[in-house]
Design a protein around this motif. Structure first.
Motif, PDB file in Angstrom:
ATOM      1  N   PHE A 174      47.545  45.924  39.920  1.00  0.00           N
ATOM      2  CA  PHE A 174      46.659  46.794  39.147  1.00  0.00           C
ATOM      3  C   PHE A 174      45.319  46.982  39.864  1.00  0.00           C
ATOM      4  CE2 PHE A 174      49.611  45.262  35.927  1.00  0.00           C
ATOM      5  CZ  PHE A 174      49.846  46.380  35.150  1.00  0.00           C
ATOM      6  N   ASN A 175      44.284  46.274  39.414  1.00  0.00           N
ATOM      7  CA  ASN A 175      42.908  46.521  39.865  1.00  0.00           C
ATOM      8  C   ASN A 175      42.500  45.508  40.924  1.00  0.00           C
ATOM      9  OD1 ASN A 175      42.150  48.611  37.713  1.00  0.00           O
ATOM     10  ND2 ASN A 175      42.872  46.902  36.476  1.00  0.00           N
ATOM     11  N   VAL A 176      42.271  45.984  42.126  1.00  0.00           N
ATOM     12  CA  VAL A 176      41.899  45.130  43.242  1.00  0.00           C
ATOM     13  C   VAL A 176      40.387  45.174  43.406  1.00  0.00           C
ATOM     14  CG1 VAL A 176      42.275  44.645  45.685  1.00  0.00           C
ATOM     15  CG2 VAL A 176      44.091  45.689  44.318  1.00  0.00           C
ATOM     16  N   VAL A 177      39.759  43.993  43.492  1.00  0.00           N
ATOM     17  CA  VAL A 177      38.296  43.926  43.484  1.00  0.00           C
ATOM     18  C   VAL A 177      37.809  42.894  44.499  1.00  0.00           C
ATOM     19  CG1 VAL A 177      38.171  44.616  41.053  1.00  0.00           C
ATOM     20  CG2 VAL A 177      38.288  42.187  41.638  1.00  0.00           C
ATOM     21  N   GLY A 178      36.491  42.839  44.658  1.00  0.00           N
ATOM     22  CA  GLY A 178      35.884  41.850  45.525  1.00  0.00           C
ATOM     23  C   GLY A 178      35.962  42.216  46.989  1.00  0.00           C
ATOM     24  N   SER A 179      35.608  41.255  47.832  1.00  0.00           N
ATOM     25  CA  SER A 179      35.683  41.445  49.274  1.00  0.00           C
ATOM     26  C   SER A 179      35.909  40.098  49.943  1.00  0.00           C
ATOM     27  CB  SER A 179      34.396  42.082  49.815  1.00  0.00           C
ATOM     28  OG  SER A 179      34.458  42.180  51.222  1.00  0.00           O
ATOM     29  N   GLY A 180      36.712  40.120  50.995  1.00  0.00           N
ATOM     30  CA  GLY A 180      36.939  38.917  51.782  1.00  0.00           C
ATOM     31  C   GLY A 180      36.190  38.947  53.093  1.00  0.00           C
TER      32      GLY A 180
END
Length: 328
Positions: A174-180
């Motif tokens: 579904f909803n992909v968030v953040g950062s690596g």
């Protein structure tokens, strides 16, 4: 030997390229930069600018870089906009997948991880989505992803007795968030996290679409999963295919519990240090109260788990977005 990442200059694709490198796997990127950024591709990773609709280019890339498998993300990803642009959506997502499969067959590349979508389920009336739930996509985007899964399945059946039988899996989320990685951020004009970030950076008040849903706090509940976890699952699937281990045709990358929009807003204020009370806008037509998927199969086979709290999701996304505009 390399893995081809289609759409590898995009937000999710660029994280997958980095996760492949962390796993000791080489990659090559093909991307037309319609929504990606060349700067997202790490130094040293071959980058081919072009469309997956260009079969000759794709086949040449597969051969020249000795590709052993493809992680396929390239496509038109905006579900809402797809309603106004169905022909464009089908051209990019359905025809693009067909062209890619033809190039793979010609180049004798037999491993494929397809980045699908939980949009194939539409708006299910169950609290927890499993892989065997009936597929009722509610947009051309969701339909195009489901058709993509069908095409891949049919090609696997057609090549089963050949020397290079197609092996594949589809990952739905579904909803992909953040950062690596601070150099990679979500630049979508339609996703919740970048919409809130842009509002805060501009000094505006973020908004919630409806607060009268049948949920504990009145706002709808969705799966939010960190992009680094999504990337890790794609790499685990690629490794499983390469090792010729059994693999399911599809996996949900779900959080099991979900987060409400108000929980996200509270975390935004807490992490950014910007105190705000979100504006309440009317509901969006067709928005269900709750859609959350189970990730049990992916946990069993792909070491899938949520490794980030909501505050960490917000913090990593906020830091990456601010890094893209120094001084803000």
């Amino acid at each position: 030997m390399s893995w081809l990442v289609t759409g590898g200059a995009g937000y999710i694709g660029a994280h997958i390229v980095r996760a492949l490198a962390d796993a000791g796997l080489n990659s090559v990127v093909i991307d037309d930069l319609s929504s990606g950024h060349a700067s997202f591709v790490p130094d040293g990773v071959p980058f081919v600018q072009g469309s997956i609709l260009d079969g000759e280019l794709v086949e040449r890339t597969l051969r020249e870089h000795e590709v052993v498998g493809v992680i396929h993300l390239a496509g038109f990803k905006y579900a809402g906009v797809s309603v106004q642009r169905p022909l464009h959506t089908y051209a990019q997502n359905v025809e693009g997948t067909r062209v890619l499969l033809a190039a793979m067959q010609a180049a004798e590349v037999a491993n494929l991880v397809f980045s699908s979508s939980a949009a194939v389920y539409g708006t299910p009336d169950v609290p927890l989505v499993t892989e065997d739930l009936p597929k009722r996509p509610a947009s051309p985007y969701g339909e195009s992803k489901l058709i993509g899964e069908w095409i891949i399945r049919d090609q696997a059946i057609a090549t089963a007795a050949s020397a290079h039988a197609l092996r594949y899996t589809a990952l739905r989320y579904f909803n992909v968030v953040g950062s690596g990685d601070p150099s990679v951020y979500d630049s979508s004009p339609h996703n919740l996290f970048p919409l809130v970030f842009e509002a805060l950076l501009a000094g505006n008040t973020p908004r919630i679409n409806g607060d009268d849903y049948d949920t504990p706090d009145g706002t709808n509940v969705r799966d939010y999963v960190h992009v680094a976890d999504i990337a890790a699952a794609h790499v685990a699937a690629a490794q499983r295919l390469l090792a010729n281990r059994p693999i399911e045709p599809a996996y949900n990358l779900g959080s099991q519990n979900g987060l409400s929009v108000r929980e996200i807003m509270n975390a935004m204020a807490r992490v950014t240090g910007i105190d705000f009370t979100p504006d309440i806008a009317p509901r969006r037509p067709g928005d269900p109260d709750r859609i959350v998927a189970t990730g049990e199969l992916a946990a069993r086979d792909l070491d899938w788990k949520n490794r980030y709290t909501v505050d960490e999701m917000v913090r990593t996304g906020w830091e990456a977005r601010r890094a893209a505009t120094p001084g803000r």
